[in-house]
Design a protein around this motif. Structure first.
Motif, PDB file in Angstrom:
ATOM      1  N   ARG A 228      36.444  27.252  31.908  1.00 29.68           N
ATOM      2  CA  ARG A 228      35.002  27.021  31.980  1.00 29.68           C
ATOM      3  C   ARG A 228      34.347  27.828  33.100  1.00 29.68           C
ATOM      4  O   ARG A 228      33.326  28.475  32.901  1.00 29.68           O
ATOM      5  N   MET A 229      34.945  27.810  34.252  1.00 34.69           N
ATOM      6  CA  MET A 229      34.337  28.500  35.378  1.00 34.69           C
ATOM      7  C   MET A 229      34.350  30.015  35.180  1.00 34.69           C
ATOM      8  O   MET A 229      33.344  30.698  35.349  1.00 34.69           O
ATOM      9  N   LEU A 230      35.504  30.550  34.771  1.00 35.23           N
ATOM     10  CA  LEU A 230      35.621  32.004  34.660  1.00 35.23           C
ATOM     11  C   LEU A 230      34.924  32.543  33.420  1.00 35.23           C
ATOM     12  O   LEU A 230      34.529  33.709  33.392  1.00 35.23           O
ATOM     13  N   VAL A 235      35.573  37.977  35.087  1.00 33.98           N
ATOM     14  CA  VAL A 235      36.620  38.570  35.921  1.00 33.98           C
ATOM     15  C   VAL A 235      36.365  40.070  35.982  1.00 33.98           C
ATOM     16  O   VAL A 235      36.087  40.706  34.963  1.00 33.98           O
ATOM     17  N   LEU A 236      36.453  40.615  37.176  1.00 32.03           N
ATOM     18  CA  LEU A 236      36.285  42.054  37.389  1.00 32.03           C
ATOM     19  C   LEU A 236      37.638  42.667  37.713  1.00 32.03           C
ATOM     20  O   LEU A 236      38.372  42.160  38.565  1.00 32.03           O
ATOM     21  N   ILE A 237      37.969  43.745  37.015  1.00 30.07           N
ATOM     22  CA  ILE A 237      39.201  44.484  37.291  1.00 30.07           C
ATOM     23  C   ILE A 237      38.824  45.849  37.848  1.00 30.07           C
ATOM     24  O   ILE A 237      38.072  46.602  37.232  1.00 30.07           O
ATOM     25  N   THR A 258      36.684  36.813  27.306  1.00 26.95           N
ATOM     26  CA  THR A 258      36.519  36.050  28.535  1.00 26.95           C
ATOM     27  C   THR A 258      35.674  36.761  29.573  1.00 26.95           C
ATOM     28  O   THR A 258      35.691  36.394  30.733  1.00 26.95           O
ATOM     29  N   GLY A 259      34.942  37.770  29.172  1.00 26.28           N
ATOM     30  CA  GLY A 259      34.017  38.392  30.110  1.00 26.28           C
ATOM     31  C   GLY A 259      34.680  39.279  31.137  1.00 26.28           C
ATOM     32  O   GLY A 259      34.299  39.287  32.302  1.00 26.28           O
ATOM     33  N   VAL A 260      35.703  40.029  30.732  1.00 27.44           N
ATOM     34  CA  VAL A 260      36.385  40.916  31.667  1.00 27.44           C
ATOM     35  C   VAL A 260      35.630  42.237  31.765  1.00 27.44           C
ATOM     36  O   VAL A 260      35.286  42.845  30.760  1.00 27.44           O
TER      37      VAL A 260
END
Length: 759
Positions: A228-230, A235-237, A258-260
């Motif tokens: 839920r939080m991420l 997430v940034l790579i 998941t929004g990477v």
């Protein structure tokens, strides 16, 4: 049909079945949504609310089904009883409620991320499935139970890879392309992957120890555990190059929804492109943490009292702009703690207010409000006053500020007094010079302190107005169709109308400089300067990081050679942990020993303890008499390695690593040798491949950072060392060069080069 082709065909049937079910569910959901909308706004409030609820549910389901179109299926788990479970981005059941696809977040899918040869339960094999749109383009198998029949089957099928392959063939020589990263997890890696989300987890490991694998599996684990939080923050790579990011992106299908966001430091700012690279010493200067102070000084230096303050006349009343007015206004603006361009509004308003008060004091009567408003309007429009206020509090664009700094040595001397004359000369460049990668953190700092420039703010206001108009249209549409109670929001409908949905998270994050992420993964982290870290920490206020690197491979003068020194300054001694990987899976033992012996002799810290496999004759040294013989030998060796390892189906990689000043002639020699060995047609096909997909690459040490190849030719290592900005960097560069191959390493040099650097 080959065994590998048969495996592709078999998986295509499974993928077609999953997509067929997905299409059917989409059609079914659209039909039900249309029925709800067709009902209009008739009926009781309860009935309307019920219809709104169903509409919301169907909208959500449609958005979800649309979001999983890309790489719907990406894995398969086989257990010891022969049962198969396909893993994908969403859970799918057939009409009889039998599983077709298991959601990657489900408990049943956990072994796809966490199973290891030592802890695999009843799972004997894990398969990675690569899709291009809806077509299966590749399969790779990791056999988790080395005693299983799957080892031989996968080997025969040409799909065997990963640690299972290594453990199954410790004494054999690998002949195909090795998996992009070692995607299996051992005991020393488990604790890293499962570490808590809070704080910074640093993973130190030599070449081929699986640092990247650990980082990506940890990201997958965190996204599963803290979904839920991420999912909301993303997430940034961060990687060292776009080539590297493309390289690791092939093994990230589980992170697809998941929004990477994957970026380099150089392209982290939306709409800004760094097209140049600074000389190493200049890059180190720009990476110094004190550059934060330089940028701050440059901004506050434009908040000042001008030397000449004008007198102006308003309605026949003579007014004087006093220095105390400017000083008071500057203090008022700074107290807002807003960025410079935003605080300027307070500054101007404060000056105008004081001038208006002076106007009132000059009158011998009490003016009406209309007169005061008119006088104030004239003050705002007065050209002399506007020019003076701009001189006192200059509205600025961050790029203009940086351009001014580096074009004017007197500004560098004023705003960065710690710089020597030589350092100022190194930083100086002509106005309008292209941005460099090292400029980006400085530009980011300037953007943070300045805020949007007024012109961009105006454009953003126009975009906001247009979006507000679209949202009003969406509200009207909801109302007209009887589902406007608010359960289905206009924002949701607008996203549907725009063809967007939950997958927009990564796009929104990448387009927003001020976006803050829930977690950041940094690969090749030893290369980051203090200013790079300053830029990244701003984007993750929780300071939740996975940081992987190897201090023996540091080639940046401003990079890290001691984790404790860097991390204590960034996170504090109690908020980060150091974890070390010691087993080399990539290189043959012969290559690893050569590289480690060289690096230790140069004083580098080597954490690798052991390489897991031996490949006899994996290291060859060719010493020639002169430069012409060198070029001829490099070409011949490269052609031979290409015949051995490069296959026309796109697998196999060979790299030729040469000094910068020799790249052109080495490349020409390699191309000539390829034509002689392979024929014009096949050679030209290899030569024409773009850099990111090149199966035969001629490049320098920086290009291969973080990558691996079947075979590597290192040309004139002594010359590579002599061109480096320092001895430590030279040693690191050569250590990187020597540790890229998974099968063969050739060192080709002249007798003169051998005298420069015995190896």
């Amino acid at each position: 049909m080959s065994s590998y082709s048969a495996q592709i065909r078999e998986e295509q049937h499974a993928v077609d079945r999953a997509y067929g079910r997905l299409d059917a569910l989409r059609a079914q959901t659209r039909s039900r949504l249309s029925e709800v909308r067709a009902a209009g706004s008739h009926g009781s409030p309860t009935q309307r609310t019920e219809r709104d609820s169903f509409a919301t549910m169907y909208e959500d389901r449609l958005a979800q089904l649309r979001a999983v179109e890309d790489r719907l299926v990406f894995g398969r788990l086989d257990n010891k009883d022969g049962q198969r479970r396909y893993i994908g981005r969403i859970g799918l059941l057939d009409e009889d409620h039998e599983p077709i696809l298991t959601d990657w977040r489900a408990e049943a899918a956990r072994p796809f991320y966490e199973a290891t040869p030592s802890h695999h339960g009843d799972i004997v094999m894990r398969r990675h499935i690569t899709l291009h749109f809806r077509t299966v383009t590749g399969v790779e198998d990791e056999v988790l139970d080395v005693h299983s029949d799957h080892v031989g089957e996968a080997s025969d099928n040409g799909t065997l890879t990963g640690e299972g392959a290594l453990l199954a063939s410790l004494s054999s020589r690998r002949t195909g392309k090795m998996t992009d990263i070692v995607a299996t997890i051992q005991a020393e890696q488990d604790k890293i992957i499962r570490a808590d989300l809070q704080g910074a987890v640093v993973v130190q490991g030599g070449p081929g120890t699986g640092k990247t694998a650990v980082a990506l599996h940890r990201a997958a684990y965190l996204l599963y555990t803290h979904r839920r939080m991420l999912n909301n923050s993303g997430v940034l790579i961060i990687g060292p190059s776009n080539t590297f990011l493309r390289y690791i992106d092939q093994v990230l299908p589980s992170l697809g929804e998941t929004g990477v966001v994957s970026r380099t430091i150089g392209d982290l700012l939306p709409g800004v492109e760094a097209t140049a690279v600074d000389e190493p010493h200049v890059a180190a200067l720009k990476g110094d943490r004190r550059m934060v102070r330089m940028i701050a000084n440059a901004v506050t230096g434009r908040e000042r009292i001008p030397a000449n303050l004008p007198d102006i006349t308003i309605n026949g009343v003579r007014l004087t702009l006093r220095a105390e007015y400017i000083k008071n206004a500057i203090n008022d603006a700074r107290r807002t703690r807003q960025p410079h361009n935003k605080a300027r509004e307070t500054f101007v308003h404060s000056v105008i207010g004081q001038m208006r008060a002076q106007y009132v004091q000059q009158l011998d009567y009490t003016p009406e409000r209309s007169e005061l408003n008119e006088a104030q309007h004239q003050l705002y429009m007065n050209d002399k006053l506007r020019v003076t206020l701009n001189l006192a509090w200059l509205p600025m664009d961050a790029r203009w500020l940086l351009d001014q700094l580096f074009a004017k040595p007197e500004q560098l001397r004023r705003f960065a007094p710690w710089l020597s004359d030589d350092e100022i000369a190194m930083l100086q460049r002509p106005k309008g010079s292209p941005l460099t990668r090292s400029d980006i953190p400085l530009l980011d700092e300037a953007m943070e302190l300045l805020g949007p420039d007024p012109h961009e703010a105006a454009r953003q206001a126009a975009r906001d107005a247009a979006r507000a108009e679209q949202e009003q249209y969406a509200k009207d549409t909801l109302s007209q169709n009887g589902i406007g109670s608010g359960i289905v929001s206009s924002q949701r409908l607008m996203e549907e109308m725009e063809g967007s949905g939950s997958d927009l998270l990564a796009q929104r994050a990448a387009a927003d400089r001020e976006w803050t992420y829930g977690h950041i993964v940094v690969d090749e982290a030893q290369e980051l300067t203090a200013m790079d870290w300053h830029m990244l920490i701003r984007r993750c206020p929780s300071r939740s990081f996975t940081i992987v690197g190897d201090v023996a491979q540091t080639s940046a003068l401003g990079g890290t050679r001691n984790w404790r020194t860097t991390m204590n300054q960034l996170f504090g001694p109690k908020h980060w942990s150091l974890n070390e990987l010691t087993i080399n899976y990539r290189n043959p033992k012969e290559v690893s020993n050569l590289a480690c012996d060289f690096a230790r002799g140069e004083g580098l810290y080597i954490s690798t303890v052991n390489a897991v496999r031996s490949v006899p004759e994996s290291v060859e040294r060719h010493i020639v008499a002169d430069h012409d013989a060198l070029l001829r030998t490099v070409g011949e060796d490269t052609a031979a390695l290409t015949r051995d390892f490069v296959i026309v189906n796109g697998t196999g990689r060979v790299a030729v690593i040469a000094p910068d000043d020799m790249l052109g002639e080495v490349r020409a020699s390699v191309h000539k040798a390829l034509r002689a060995a392979l024929g014009d047609h096949d050679a030209q096909a290899l030569i024409d491949q773009p850099d990111v997909d090149a199966q035969v690459s001629v490049c320098n040490a920086q290009y291969v950072k973080g990558l691996e190849y079947d075979a590597v030719v290192v040309v004139e290592p002594g010359a590579i060392e002599s061109q480096a900005p320092s001895r430590a960097v030279a040693a690191s560069d050569l250590y990187v060069d020597l540790t890229r191959p998974t099968q063969r390493l050739f060192i080709v040099r002249t007798t003169q080069d051998e005298q420069l650097l015995p190896m």
